[in-house]
Design a protein around this motif. Structure first.
Motif, PDB file in Angstrom:
ATOM      1  N   HIS A 294       0.862  -1.178   0.000  1.00 14.77           N
ATOM      2  CA  HIS A 294       0.000   0.000   0.000  1.00 14.77           C
ATOM      3  C   HIS A 294       0.894   1.223   0.000  1.00 14.77           C
ATOM      4  CE1 HIS A 294      -3.629   2.413   0.795  1.00 14.77           C
ATOM      5  NE2 HIS A 294      -2.793   3.181   1.461  1.00 14.77           N
ATOM      6  N   LYS A 320      -0.957  -6.972  -6.549  1.00 13.08           N
ATOM      7  CA  LYS A 320      -1.831  -6.206  -5.665  1.00 13.08           C
ATOM      8  C   LYS A 320      -1.115  -5.014  -5.025  1.00 13.08           C
ATOM      9  CE  LYS A 320      -4.787 -10.176  -4.696  1.00 13.08           C
ATOM     10  NZ  LYS A 320      -5.700  -9.810  -5.776  1.00 13.08           N
ATOM     11  N   LEU A 322      -1.479  -1.264  -4.253  1.00 13.20           N
ATOM     12  CA  LEU A 322      -2.536  -0.266  -4.121  1.00 13.20           C
ATOM     13  C   LEU A 322      -1.884   1.106  -4.027  1.00 13.20           C
ATOM     14  CD1 LEU A 322      -4.698  -2.056  -1.392  1.00 13.20           C
ATOM     15  CD2 LEU A 322      -4.769  -2.359  -3.881  1.00 13.20           C
ATOM     16  N   GLN A 324      -2.446   5.510  -4.014  1.00 12.49           N
ATOM     17  CA  GLN A 324      -3.382   6.606  -3.801  1.00 12.49           C
ATOM     18  C   GLN A 324      -2.650   7.933  -3.968  1.00 12.49           C
ATOM     19  OE1 GLN A 324      -4.810   5.276   0.177  1.00 12.49           O
ATOM     20  NE2 GLN A 324      -6.831   5.504  -0.701  1.00 12.49           N
ATOM     21  N   GLU A 343      -3.802  -1.412  -8.590  1.00 13.36           N
ATOM     22  CA  GLU A 343      -5.044  -0.692  -8.339  1.00 13.36           C
ATOM     23  C   GLU A 343      -4.684   0.722  -7.912  1.00 13.36           C
ATOM     24  OE1 GLU A 343      -8.301  -0.929  -4.864  1.00 13.36           O
ATOM     25  OE2 GLU A 343      -8.174  -2.754  -6.089  1.00 13.36           O
ATOM     26  N   TRP A 344      -5.193   1.684  -8.640  1.00 20.26           N
ATOM     27  CA  TRP A 344      -4.754   3.076  -8.478  1.00 20.26           C
ATOM     28  C   TRP A 344      -5.943   3.976  -8.191  1.00 20.26           C
ATOM     29  CZ3 TRP A 344       0.131   2.515  -8.129  1.00 20.26           C
ATOM     30  CH2 TRP A 344       1.009   3.592  -8.191  1.00 20.26           C
TER      31      TRP A 344
END
Length: 395
Positions: A294, A320, A322, A324, A343-344
């Protein structure tokens, strides 16, 4: 000096230095050629008028010995080969428990083939060179547990390493070197958390909190030893807060190596919050795996505005990840056996999610929330990468 003895113990000694030393490489408190000997509750204080070079506490060519609840305070010799606070040299099955190193050149180190050495709750602050070290002289099975590392560079120059696996001078490597639990608070510009020097093998850092580190992992080939390879370097379940520079900077041929000199880098279950968009830089290395990370950054670097750079890498697997923020995810060149699930989430539209100079081979699955990144079609092949994307409605 406990030499040679079985089961001897020194307890409660306070050592103050009252005269100048006339030679280098001196040992102040030494367990040598001993079995089951201990030094307990002792302090070596260099804050008086005099200090001494060399090593302070040492386990040397001994078995089953321990140094417990001891402290070294501000040794003032910083030249190469001097200023060791706690040292295991050629010892087997040795333990350092609740020891504190304040200042000096190196806090805790193993060398000369030391084997099965444990450092439990070591405290290393304000060293000029390294806090926790395997010296690259064929050390085996060295473990640091529940560490407390931090402070400033007492010399205010050069690069410091919180954890150093190997040494470009000795070049014999270390094997099965692990660090688990605790905290690192190195915040000076240029400080490195983990230096993975060829031919170190099976180096693991797990469950460590890192507060405002400059750079976390650094690797480079050794000049003049271009076939030495570091392997299986693992960063697992660590929390990184306000990172200032790269999470990983790995360059396998920058000093003239003929082969990629890092084979196996594993980044697992990382939480990386509030740092720079510069995340992973890989050039001339092989077998890099990112498994469940993350990443949330607070600053976008103007020069390196992609989070992951890969150049001449064989086997780059990202599972996976992630993200942000508004930075760009991936930039690839000559990367083969590439697979990614990313995943953005970003407030910025028109962001390029995959840049490539070609000569790549692999698959990238991309999921974007809340914005439309710039890429020609919904799916297709770009620079040898099969790109599959989707944009579901944000939850």
């Amino acid at each position: 000096l406990l030499d040679p003895v079985i089961g001897a113990e020194v307890q409660g000694a306070g050592i103050s230095l009252v005269e100048a030393e006339d030679s280098y490489n001196q040992i102040i408190a030494d367990i040598r050629y001993a079995v089951n000997a201990r030094i307990v509750d002792c302090t070596i204080d260099h804050d008086a008028a005099f200090s001494r070079p060399g090593s302070n506490f040492r386990l040397s060519v001994s078995y089953g010995c321990a140094i417990e609840n001891c402290a070294v305070v501000n040794p003032r010799f910083y030249a190469e080969g001097q200023g060791y606070c706690f040292r295991a040299q050629g010892a087997t099955t040795g333990t350092f428990i609740d020891c504190s190193a304040e200042g000096g050149r190196i806090g805790f180190t193993c060398g000369n083939g030391a084997t099965d050495i444990k450092f439990i709750r070591p405290r290393a602050w304000n060293q000029s060179n390294k806090a926790l070290d395997c010296h690259g002289q064929d050390e085996r099975t060295v473990h640091f547990e529940d560490i407390d590392v931090g402070g400033y560079n007492i010399l205010s120059d050069g690069t410091r390493y919180a954890i150093s696996a190997g040494n470009p001078t000795w070049q014999a490597g270390c094997r099965r070197f692990s660090v688990s639990g605790g905290r690192i608070a190195y915040q000076d510009s240029g400080d490195i958390v983990l230096y993975a020097c060829p031919p170190a093998a099976s180096v693991t850092v797990v469950g460590v909190r890192m507060d405002k580190p400059w750079r976390v992992v650094q690797h480079a080939d050794v000049s003049g030893a271009g076939t030495l390879v570091a392997s299986r370097v693992v960063l697992d379940s660590c929390q990184i807060i306000d990172r200032q520079d790269w999470l990983v900077w790995a360059t396998g041929k920058v000093n003239g190596a003929s082969v990629p000199t890092l084979d196996g880098l594993y980044l697992r279950n990382l939480i990386d919050i509030g740092g720079s968009s510069k995340w992973v830089y890989l050039k001339d290395v092989n077998a890099v795996y990112v498994d469940t990370g993350h990443l949330s950054v607070s600053t976008i670097d103007g020069t390196y505005n992609y989070c992951i750079y890969g150049d001449a890498v064989d086997y780059l697997v990202i599972r996976k990840l992630l993200g942000q923020f508004a930075a760009r995810p991936v930039n690839l060149n000559n990367v083969t056996n590439y697979y990614a699930e990313i995943e953005w989430q970003s407030p910025q539209s028109g962001t390029t999610v995959l840049a490539t100079a070609g000569s790549n081979a692999g698959v990238m699955q991309f999921t974007g929330f809340g914005y439309t990144p710039a890429f020609g079609t919904t799916s297709g092949v770009l620079g040898g990468i099969t790109f599959i994307r989707s944009y579901p409605t944000p939850p």
